[in-house]
Each structure stands twice: as C-alpha cells, then as structure tokens.
Design a protein around this motif. Structure first.
Motif, PDB file in Angstrom:
ATOM      1  N   VAL A  90      -4.305  74.931  12.263  1.00 54.16           N
ATOM      2  CA  VAL A  90      -3.861  75.822  13.334  1.00 54.16           C
ATOM      3  C   VAL A  90      -4.889  75.798  14.450  1.00 54.16           C
ATOM      4  CG1 VAL A  90      -3.486  78.234  13.983  1.00 54.16           C
ATOM      5  CG2 VAL A  90      -2.449  77.348  11.917  1.00 54.16           C
ATOM      6  N   SER A  91      -4.389  75.728  15.683  1.00 59.52           N
ATOM      7  CA  SER A  91      -5.244  75.787  16.872  1.00 59.52           C
ATOM      8  C   SER A  91      -4.838  76.975  17.718  1.00 59.52           C
ATOM      9  CB  SER A  91      -5.097  74.500  17.696  1.00 59.52           C
ATOM     10  OG  SER A  91      -5.733  74.633  18.951  1.00 59.52           O
ATOM     11  N   LYS A  92      -5.854  77.696  18.239  1.00 63.06           N
ATOM     12  CA  LYS A  92      -5.619  78.792  19.185  1.00 63.06           C
ATOM     13  C   LYS A  92      -6.495  78.604  20.418  1.00 63.06           C
ATOM     14  CE  LYS A  92      -4.213  82.380  15.884  1.00 63.06           C
ATOM     15  NZ  LYS A  92      -4.497  83.760  15.385  1.00 63.06           N
ATOM     16  N   ARG A  93      -6.616  77.385  20.842  1.00 66.92           N
ATOM     17  CA  ARG A  93      -7.525  77.029  21.934  1.00 66.92           C
ATOM     18  C   ARG A  93      -7.264  77.869  23.178  1.00 66.92           C
ATOM     19  NH1 ARG A  93     -11.111  73.470  23.227  1.00 66.92           N
ATOM     20  NH2 ARG A  93     -10.955  72.502  21.161  1.00 66.92           N
ATOM     21  N   THR A  94      -8.341  78.394  23.762  1.00 71.09           N
ATOM     22  CA  THR A  94      -8.252  79.174  24.997  1.00 71.09           C
ATOM     23  C   THR A  94      -8.905  78.463  26.181  1.00 71.09           C
ATOM     24  OG1 THR A  94     -10.275  80.364  24.375  1.00 71.09           O
ATOM     25  CG2 THR A  94      -8.182  81.381  23.784  1.00 71.09           C
ATOM     26  N   ALA A  95      -9.779  77.496  25.897  1.00 68.46           N
ATOM     27  CA  ALA A  95     -10.482  76.768  26.955  1.00 68.46           C
ATOM     28  C   ALA A  95     -10.162  75.286  26.851  1.00 68.46           C
ATOM     29  CB  ALA A  95     -11.994  76.989  26.848  1.00 68.46           C
ATOM     30  N   PRO A  96     -10.230  74.549  27.968  1.00 66.61           N
ATOM     31  CA  PRO A  96      -9.964  73.104  27.917  1.00 66.61           C
ATOM     32  C   PRO A  96     -10.932  72.388  26.986  1.00 66.61           C
ATOM     33  CG  PRO A  96      -9.993  73.891  30.189  1.00 66.61           C
ATOM     34  CD  PRO A  96     -10.506  75.020  29.345  1.00 66.61           C
ATOM     35  N   MET A  97     -10.444  71.359  26.316  1.00 67.30           N
ATOM     36  CA  MET A  97     -11.348  70.507  25.540  1.00 67.30           C
ATOM     37  C   MET A  97     -12.402  69.935  26.475  1.00 67.30           C
ATOM     38  SD  MET A  97      -9.046  68.178  22.975  1.00 67.30           S
ATOM     39  CE  MET A  97      -8.356  68.800  21.445  1.00 67.30           C
ATOM     40  N   PRO A  98     -13.704  70.068  26.144  1.00 67.23           N
ATOM     41  CA  PRO A  98     -14.751  69.512  27.006  1.00 67.23           C
ATOM     42  C   PRO A  98     -14.993  68.029  26.753  1.00 67.23           C
ATOM     43  CG  PRO A  98     -15.749  70.695  25.195  1.00 67.23           C
ATOM     44  CD  PRO A  98     -14.260  70.860  25.031  1.00 67.23           C
ATOM     45  N   TYR A  99     -14.126  67.404  25.995  1.00 68.33           N
ATOM     46  CA  TYR A  99     -14.234  65.993  25.623  1.00 68.33           C
ATOM     47  C   TYR A  99     -12.818  65.442  25.458  1.00 68.33           C
ATOM     48  CZ  TYR A  99     -13.690  68.543  21.242  1.00 68.33           C
ATOM     49  OH  TYR A  99     -13.261  69.417  20.278  1.00 68.33           O
ATOM     50  N   TYR A 100     -12.717  64.126  25.383  1.00 64.59           N
ATOM     51  CA  TYR A 100     -11.486  63.488  24.903  1.00 64.59           C
ATOM     52  C   TYR A 100     -11.626  63.317  23.404  1.00 64.59           C
ATOM     53  CZ  TYR A 100     -10.300  62.365  29.736  1.00 64.59           C
ATOM     54  OH  TYR A 100      -9.989  62.452  31.073  1.00 64.59           O
ATOM     55  N   PHE A 101     -10.528  63.542  22.683  1.00 65.85           N
ATOM     56  CA  PHE A 101     -10.553  63.388  21.237  1.00 65.85           C
ATOM     57  C   PHE A 101      -9.752  62.144  20.859  1.00 65.85           C
ATOM     58  CE2 PHE A 101      -9.044  64.369  16.868  1.00 65.85           C
ATOM     59  CZ  PHE A 101     -10.289  64.480  16.265  1.00 65.85           C
ATOM     60  N   ARG A 102     -10.282  61.365  19.917  1.00 66.44           N
ATOM     61  CA  ARG A 102      -9.622  60.155  19.432  1.00 66.44           C
ATOM     62  C   ARG A 102      -9.583  60.213  17.909  1.00 66.44           C
ATOM     63  NH1 ARG A 102     -12.499  54.648  20.822  1.00 66.44           N
ATOM     64  NH2 ARG A 102     -11.964  55.345  22.934  1.00 66.44           N
ATOM     65  N   ASN A 103      -8.392  60.348  17.354  1.00 61.68           N
ATOM     66  CA  ASN A 103      -8.210  60.384  15.904  1.00 61.68           C
ATOM     67  C   ASN A 103      -7.900  58.973  15.419  1.00 61.68           C
ATOM     68  OD1 ASN A 103      -7.582  60.866  13.247  1.00 61.68           O
ATOM     69  ND2 ASN A 103      -5.775  62.119  13.657  1.00 61.68           N
ATOM     70  N   THR A 104      -8.842  58.345  14.727  1.00 66.21           N
ATOM     71  CA  THR A 104      -8.608  57.003  14.187  1.00 66.21           C
ATOM     72  C   THR A 104      -8.241  57.039  12.707  1.00 66.21           C
ATOM     73  OG1 THR A 104     -10.927  56.591  13.617  1.00 66.21           O
ATOM     74  CG2 THR A 104     -10.227  56.042  15.859  1.00 66.21           C
TER      75      THR A 104
END
Length: 390
Positions: A90-104
């Motif tokens: 579960v995600s409840k993110r309130t702020a922008p991701m400060p990075y790019y995420f890469r799921n390998t």
C-alpha cells in the motif's frame, strides 16, 4: 475429462433450482475454470463455529495501513502480503518521488483507490485518478507525482515476477471486457508540468531494485530525456469506468470471466457494477465454494462516485441496494486455498438486483504470507466478523 456422475438429490443445472432443503457448494479446480462438482449439503458449509490454524480467513482495512511513504518521500510502498510470485503493498504518497524508480525484479501494477496525480516515465507522462490501473513494465524508469491538495492518496501496488498480460478472450472477441483502444500510454507531449527530480547536489537519481536490494545510479541530467519511442512495450492506464462487464440473465458469471490481467498463473479480476441474473430459477448470489488452488485477496473499491458504506460478506456480497453501496472502500479479505466460503443465507434470502460497487480480486497459486505491517492493523477474529460472514 471425466464423465459426470450423479448421486442422490441434485440439480441438473448448477447454481439453479437447488433442491429444497439443501445447500449447494461448488468444489472446483483452477478457480472456476477446471473440473468441478456441486455438492448438496443438509447444512450450509459457511455456517462454521470457528476456524483455527493458518487456513483461517484474514481481514484488513487497507486504507488504515500507516504506509511509510505517507511521511517519508524516499520510502517505498509498505508490503503487506507476499509469496514467490507477487508482493502486495500500500502506498499513501503525499510528496513527489525525489528519484526515478526502476523495478528489475518484475512488472508493477498500481490500482489507485483514491487521489490523483501524474506518472512520469521514460515514455512520457500520464495523468491518473481514482479507480484506475497503471501497468508499468519491468525495467521502466518512473516517478509518482501526487496532486497537491487532492484527497488522500491511496494506491494498491502489486509487484509480479511474471509479466503482466491480458487474458485470452477467445469467443468474446475484441471488445469485452474492454476494447484495447481505451488503454492510454504516456505521452511525450502530455503538457503536464511536474516538479524536477534534481537533488540539492544537482544530480538526478535512478533508484534500482534488483533481487530485493536497492542501488542508485546518478546523472548530471534528467534521464527522462526521451525524444521519441516506438514499440509494443510501454506503461499504460486502464480506467475501471471503461470496463464493460459480462452479464448473464440466467446464471451467475464465474469470477474468472471478469479477469482483467494475469501474471503467469496468478489472476487479477475486476468486478464492475452490473445487473445480477434475473431468471426465476437462477441463484441470485454466488454459491458457497472451496477454491483449492488459489489464495483469494478480495478488496472492495467503492462505487466510483464516492466510497461505499455499510458492511457485507468477504466474498462480494455486502448489504442490499437499499440506500447503501456496500462495504467501505479498502476493506479486504484473504481466504486461503481450501477454505470453504461464500455468501451466507441472509444474502441468499435477500438477493440484490445489481452489484453496485467495484471489487478487486487477486488469485495467487502460492500461499500468501503476511508482514508485520499487515498484522499490526489486522481485523481480529475475521472469520466471525460481520464483514466476512454477512
């Protein structure tokens, strides 16, 4: 394939004209798709006194989970359930991701319960809102940018080892349960302004997950600098409102008929608002069943016009239509393989004429295990809870 055998009092048509004084139970393989028998009991198999051991049903209100990324912009979604094939978070993110995420490690499926924002990827940008799927292929660079000031941002995140694909449609043709023309991909010219991911050191970070471990790649430029792309592999969005659910006047459709995606042998099913069967001889509620090949995660999503209220069973059979839309959005049950379950006799005695809300169902072939974050907010004694038993 085996010959169909008959013993005692039965109905010639499953899920219809159940012999008086009996209670039908569906015993099947591969969900509702494989070999099957109907058993006609003298007592309801859902009328248990208690359930002990790891087969017991588990319940949780997903919107109550204190997700780590709600207050820490660098945090990832909070895992709740997992096995060798998938992880549900579960995600409840309130702020922008400060990075790019890469799921390998695999593909990523996002189901937005509430909130809105933008998905920024190598392929461009895509806006999203409540009750929408976002499918992100393995190895894609992406950022989640929640809209500021919007309603609480709640997203269910599934990471899959196998690629996420669309099920074969066979005789259904090209337009059910949705036309592929309604799938939206990110656009380089989307015209959506998002905050930069440049950090105070003047760098851009790509956070890479590999074999469950995290690494970082840093650049002196924004890595989402693609000026064109072509191909068949890209993130995409599917709005639940674009689903056109299958219905049958004379019989309950099996859940697999509403399958939206699959990942290997694991199924992602979306049940959308629709009329229920109207024939006089047809059961108006799903029969009790023992699904021996899958663990079943079942999540109520609400009506799409606001969150649901009231309570109901853990198998998609909440309160009737009379002024209530069903269980609260985010209420989830997990029924381990082999546990007989289904709507109770109150639901059978008070059938609804329409399914008024969306339901999300994840069927996994390997047993789900639970994290401490799940157990911290788990609903106690869920097998006896009104939201599961009706």
């Amino acid at each position: 394939m085996f010959a169909k055998h008959v013993q005692g009092r039965i109905s010639r048509q499953g899920h219809a004209r159940v012999p008086e004084g009996t209670f039908e139970e569906h015993h099947g393989r591969q969900g509702f798709e494989g070999d099957v028998s109907q058993l006609y009991h003298a007592h309801p198999t859902t009328d248990w006194l208690r359930v002990e051991g790891p087969i017991r049903p588990r319940g949780i209100r997903l919107t109550d989970v204190p997700a780590a990324d709600e207050h820490d912009e660098r945090a990832l979604p909070t895992p709740l359930m997992f096995n060798e094939d998938i992880t549900v978070s579960v995600s409840k993110r309130t702020a922008p991701m400060p990075y790019y995420f890469r799921n390998t490690d695999g593909d990523t499926l996002l189901l937005v319960q509430s909130g809105s924002g933008a998905l920024v990827t190598d392929y461009g940008t895509l806006a999203y809102g409540p009750l929408e799927y976002l499918v992100i292929p393995k190895g894609t660079n992406y950022r989640i940018i929640p809209d500021p000031g919007a309603e609480q941002h709640v997203t269910y995140v599934v990471e899959t080892r196998e690629p996420i694909t669309l099920p074969e449609r066979g005789l259904l043709g090209h337009f059910l349960p949705f036309d592929r023309g309604v799938l939206d991909v990110p656009r380089l010219d989307a015209g959506i302004t998002v905050p930069s991911a440049q950090n105070p050191a003047g760098e851009w970070e790509v956070l890479v997950q590999r074999a469950g471990e995290l690494s970082s790649i840093f650049y002196a430029f924004d890595p989402a600098d693609v000026e064109g792309w072509t191909g068949t592999l890209a993130p995409f969005r599917l709005r639940l409102a674009d689903l056109r659910p299958l219905t049958c006047e004379r019989l309950e459709m099996p859940p697999v008929a509403h399958a939206t995606f699959q990942a290997g042998q694991n199924w992602f099913v979306t049940m959308a608002p629709r009329p229920t069967q109207t024939a006089d001889d047809a059961d108006k509620a799903q029969p009790a069943h023992r699904n021996v090949d899958y663990d079943e995660l079942f999540v109520f999503l609400g009506t799409g016009t606001g969150t649901g209220t009231g309570t109901g069973t853990g198998d998609g059979d909440g309160d009737g239509d009379g002024g209530q839309a069903g269980p609260p959005a985010g209420l989830a049950s997990v029924t381990p393989a082999g546990m007989n379950h289904g709507p109770d006799q109150v639901r059978h005695a008070n059938p609804r004429t329409r399914l008024p809300f969306y339901v999300w169902n994840v069927d996994t072939v390997r047993p789900l295990r639970y994290t401490e974050a799940f157990e911290a907010v788990e609903i106690p004694d869920f097998a006896r809870h009104e939201s599961y038993r009706g």
